[in-house]
Design an enzyme around this catalytic site. Structure first.
Site, PDB file in Angstrom:
ATOM      1  N   SER A 155       3.603  -2.017  10.188  1.00 37.90           N
ATOM      2  CA  SER A 155       5.063  -2.042  10.332  1.00 37.90           C
ATOM      3  C   SER A 155       5.673  -3.415  10.084  1.00 37.90           C
ATOM      4  CB  SER A 155       5.479  -1.486  11.703  1.00 37.90           C
ATOM      5  OG  SER A 155       5.070  -0.144  11.819  1.00 37.90           O
ATOM      6  N   GLY A 158       3.020  -1.035   4.263  1.00 36.10           N
ATOM      7  CA  GLY A 158       3.075   0.392   3.944  1.00 36.10           C
ATOM      8  C   GLY A 158       4.504   0.802   3.642  1.00 36.10           C
ATOM      9  N   GLY A 159       5.146   1.398   4.628  1.00 34.37           N
ATOM     10  CA  GLY A 159       6.478   1.982   4.434  1.00 34.37           C
ATOM     11  C   GLY A 159       7.483   1.054   3.770  1.00 34.37           C
ATOM     12  N   GLY A 215       2.643   2.605  10.691  1.00 30.07           N
ATOM     13  CA  GLY A 215       3.521   3.746  10.498  1.00 30.07           C
ATOM     14  C   GLY A 215       4.208   4.209  11.771  1.00 30.07           C
ATOM     15  N   GLU A 263      -5.027  -4.802  10.617  1.00 34.60           N
ATOM     16  CA  GLU A 263      -4.038  -3.748  10.782  1.00 34.60           C
ATOM     17  C   GLU A 263      -4.306  -3.014  12.096  1.00 34.60           C
ATOM     18  OE1 GLU A 263      -2.323  -2.689   6.656  1.00 34.60           O
ATOM     19  OE2 GLU A 263      -3.949  -1.329   7.085  1.00 34.60           O
ATOM     20  N   HIS A 284      -9.380   1.210   4.857  1.00 33.58           N
ATOM     21  CA  HIS A 284      -8.115   1.421   5.566  1.00 33.58           C
ATOM     22  C   HIS A 284      -8.313   2.390   6.734  1.00 33.58           C
ATOM     23  CE1 HIS A 284      -3.981   2.580   6.400  1.00 33.58           C
ATOM     24  NE2 HIS A 284      -3.646   1.445   5.816  1.00 33.58           N
ATOM     25  N   GLU A 297      -6.623   4.773   7.744  1.00 32.96           N
ATOM     26  CA  GLU A 297      -6.410   6.197   7.425  1.00 32.96           C
ATOM     27  C   GLU A 297      -7.641   6.781   6.748  1.00 32.96           C
ATOM     28  OE1 GLU A 297      -2.689   5.599   5.401  1.00 32.96           O
ATOM     29  OE2 GLU A 297      -1.812   5.011   7.329  1.00 32.96           O
ATOM     30  N   ASN A 312       0.873  -1.175   0.000  1.00 32.36           N
ATOM     31  CA  ASN A 312       0.000   0.000   0.000  1.00 32.36           C
ATOM     32  C   ASN A 312       0.905   1.218   0.000  1.00 32.36           C
ATOM     33  OD1 ASN A 312      -1.793   2.043   0.451  1.00 32.36           O
ATOM     34  ND2 ASN A 312      -2.373   1.403   2.530  1.00 32.36           N
ATOM     35  N   TRP A 313       1.005   1.845  -1.153  1.00 32.79           N
ATOM     36  CA  TRP A 313       1.954   2.955  -1.296  1.00 32.79           C
ATOM     37  C   TRP A 313       1.425   4.250  -0.683  1.00 32.79           C
ATOM     38  CZ3 TRP A 313       4.116   2.614  -7.012  1.00 32.79           C
ATOM     39  CH2 TRP A 313       4.701   1.361  -7.204  1.00 32.79           C
ATOM     40  N   LYS A 314       0.161   4.267  -0.329  1.00 33.80           N
ATOM     41  CA  LYS A 314      -0.464   5.476   0.233  1.00 33.80           C
ATOM     42  C   LYS A 314      -0.172   6.659  -0.701  1.00 33.80           C
ATOM     43  CE  LYS A 314      -0.128   3.243   4.670  1.00 33.80           C
ATOM     44  NZ  LYS A 314       0.054   3.331   6.109  1.00 33.80           N
TER      45      LYS A 314
HETATM   46  P1  13P Z   1       3.199   0.506   7.656  1.00 29.45           P
HETATM   47  O1  13P Z   1       3.714  -0.787   7.083  1.00 29.45           O
HETATM   48  O2  13P Z   1       3.933   1.714   7.144  1.00 29.45           O
HETATM   49  O3  13P Z   1       3.109   0.467   9.152  1.00 29.45           O
HETATM   50  O4  13P Z   1       1.707   0.680   7.118  1.00 29.45           O
HETATM   51  C1  13P Z   1       0.834  -0.388   7.220  1.00 29.45           C
HETATM   52  C2  13P Z   1      -0.390  -0.066   6.443  1.00 29.45           C
HETATM   53  O5  13P Z   1      -1.132   0.828   6.775  1.00 29.45           O
HETATM   54  C3  13P Z   1      -0.628  -0.856   5.231  1.00 29.45           C
HETATM   55  O6  13P Z   1      -1.894  -0.597   4.738  1.00 29.45           O
END
Ligand code: 13P
Length: 254
Positions: free
Chosen positions: A208, A229-230, A168, A162, A94, A96, A9-11
């Site tokens: 994470s 994510g990251g 994050g 999640e 998600h 967010e 998930n590149w956000k």
């Molecule tokens: P991180 O891997 O950056 O913690 O993000 C997880 C996430 O929200 C994947 O959708």
């Protein structure tokens, strides 16, 4: 046996050019074929990304989808539009989106339903906040967030657990915490659908997940991959997680 799925998930990261370059790099990695790999760039990068991944084993996902097929919904995108350009997956619900953009269990369900109706595979995100975990409400939250999933087709549904406090933040659930939540969700899937669906449905861990902890989280009995994510933003670290998932899959067979 469930085939592992590693989704990035590149956000709101990467320009169109960066997205294309990344995907060319990922394809050049010669990834293991025992793992399903999906990348979810921003909407604006999807057409270029689709051209790069065509003919490869990398699936393409969007980060959201609207519940109607067209209409007066400024800034939204409909599922058939995503299908038209070669998108096969979509992330829905998600945290967010829930925290910053008013997503609710109801709207998430509507989006998932529209995505499936158009032919998209849905990655449906759930998870508790730190306050909810500290209050002992984790399972109640997961129960509420999954309450209406019976309206969806289990064959085109992936759950992503999640924990919001791990997204994050550099913190991640311990293997015991992750396995406990995933096992709870699998029982939940069995009660919503049936045992066959529970055996088949992939439940991803997100929060994470990175190369340094993939070896302890991915082998867990009810963890079938990750929503990253990251660590998905770098070809090297994303590939390392995919390879770790392949090692787990191989271990399951023997
Ligand atoms: P991180 O891997 O950056 O913690 O993000 C997880 C996430 O929200 C994947 O959708």
């Amino acid at each position: 046996m469930r085939r592992p799925l590693i989704a990035g998930n590149w956000k709101m990261h990467k320009s169109v050019a960066e997205a294309s370059a990344y995907l060319e790099g990922l394809i050049a990695e010669d990834l293991p074929t025992s793992v399903d790999v999906v990348c979810c760039p921003t909407f604006v990068s999807l057409p270029a990304a689709a051209m790069v991944v065509t003919g490869s084993d990398i699936g393409l996902g969007a980060q959201n989808v609207h519940w109607e097929t067209s209409g007066a919904f400024t800034a939204e995108l409909a599922a058939p539009m995503l299908i038209e350009i070669g998108v096969h997956w979509v992330i829905v619900g998600h945290s967010e989106r829930r925290t910053f953009f008013g997503e609710t269990d109801e709207t998430a369900l509507d989006r998932a339903r529209a995505g499936q109706a158009a032919g998209l595979e849905v990655i449906y995100c759930i998870g508790e906040t730190l306050a909810e975990r500290d209050a002992g409400e984790t399972f109640a939250v997961l129960e509420r967030q999954t309450a209406s999933l019976g309206a969806l087709d289990p064959e085109h549904l992936v759950l992503a657990y999640e924990p919001v406090w791990a997204i994050g933040t550099g913190r991640n659930a311990t293997p015991a915490q992750a396995q406990e939540a995933h096992a709870f969700l699998r029982v939940r899937v069995a009660s919503i659908f049936d045992g066959t669906a529970a055996d088949a449905m992939r439940i991803l861990y997100g929060g994470s997940l990175k190369p340094a902890n993939a070896d302890e989280l991915l082998p867990l009995a009810d963890v079938d991959g990750g929503l990253i994510g990251g660590a998905s933003l770098d070809v090297g670290s994303f590939s390392a997680i995919i390879r770790a998932a392949a090692v787990c899959a191989a271990g399951d067979v023997s």
